[in-house]
Design a protein around this motif. Structure first.
Motif, short mmCIF file in Angstrom:
data_model
loop_
_atom_site.label_atom_id
_atom_site.label_comp_id
_atom_site.label_asym_id
_atom_site.label_seq_id
_atom_site.Cartn_x
_atom_site.Cartn_y
_atom_site.Cartn_z
N ASP A 2 14.65 9.05 -1.12
CA ASP A 2 13.43 8.86 -1.91
C ASP A 2 12.34 8.16 -1.09
O ASP A 2 11.18 8.57 -1.13
CB ASP A 2 13.70 8.06 -3.18
N ALA A 3 12.72 7.10 -0.37
CA ALA A 3 11.73 6.33 0.39
C ALA A 3 11.00 7.23 1.39
O ALA A 3 9.76 7.22 1.46
CB ALA A 3 12.40 5.17 1.11
N ILE A 9 7.43 6.72 2.89
CA ILE A 9 7.49 5.40 3.51
C ILE A 9 7.88 5.56 4.97
O ILE A 9 8.82 6.30 5.29
CB ILE A 9 8.49 4.50 2.75
N ASP A 10 7.18 4.87 5.83
CA ASP A 10 7.43 4.94 7.28
C ASP A 10 8.69 4.14 7.59
O ASP A 10 8.67 2.90 7.58
CB ASP A 10 6.23 4.39 8.04
N ILE A 11 9.79 4.83 7.88
CA ILE A 11 11.05 4.14 8.13
C ILE A 11 11.19 3.68 9.59
O ILE A 11 12.22 3.13 9.95
CB ILE A 11 12.27 5.01 7.71
N SER A 12 10.14 3.86 10.38
CA SER A 12 10.17 3.31 11.74
C SER A 12 9.71 1.86 11.74
O SER A 12 9.81 1.17 12.75
CB SER A 12 9.29 4.14 12.67
N ILE A 13 9.23 1.38 10.59
CA ILE A 13 8.78 -0.01 10.45
C ILE A 13 9.94 -0.85 9.90
O ILE A 13 10.45 -0.57 8.81
CB ILE A 13 7.54 -0.10 9.54
N ILE A 17 12.45 -0.79 6.36
CA ILE A 17 13.90 -0.61 6.35
C ILE A 17 14.57 -1.78 5.63
O ILE A 17 15.48 -1.58 4.82
CB ILE A 17 14.46 -0.47 7.79
N GLN A 18 14.12 -2.99 5.92
CA GLN A 18 14.70 -4.16 5.26
C GLN A 18 14.56 -4.07 3.74
O GLN A 18 15.50 -4.38 3.00
CB GLN A 18 14.06 -5.44 5.79
#
Length: 84
Positions: A2-3, A9-13, A17-18
């Motif tokens: 979903d994220a 949502i940018d999962i490289s940030i 992720i947290q």
């Protein structure tokens, strides 16, 4: 899923992720250990090779009853197929 796929949502940030890990009640330390684990990396390589052999060309792709469903908008079809 979903994220990244729905909420973009940018999962490289790392902060993103947290938050995702926290929202999913996943232990940050165990996650960090897991992504460094060589056995897990090997499993990912093997699964990636298998996906290539199955002609998977994008993510997310779901394999249900030997049928490929590509894209988050096909998840409902994959769920339906799993009931058959």
């Amino acid at each position: 899923f979903d994220a990244y796929w729905k909420k973009n949502i940018d999962i490289s940030i790392n902060e993103n992720i947290q938050k995702i890990l926290s929202d999913c009640a996943i232990n940050q330390n165990l996650f960090d250990q897991g992504i460094k684990d060589q056995k897990i990396k090997e499993k990912l390589k093997n699964l990636t090779n298998k996906a290539f052999e199955l002609n998977v060309f994008g993510a997310p792709t779901f394999l249900v009853n030997n049928k490929l469903f590509w894209g988050q908008d096909r998840l409902e079809y994959a769920i339906e197929e799993s009931a058959n």
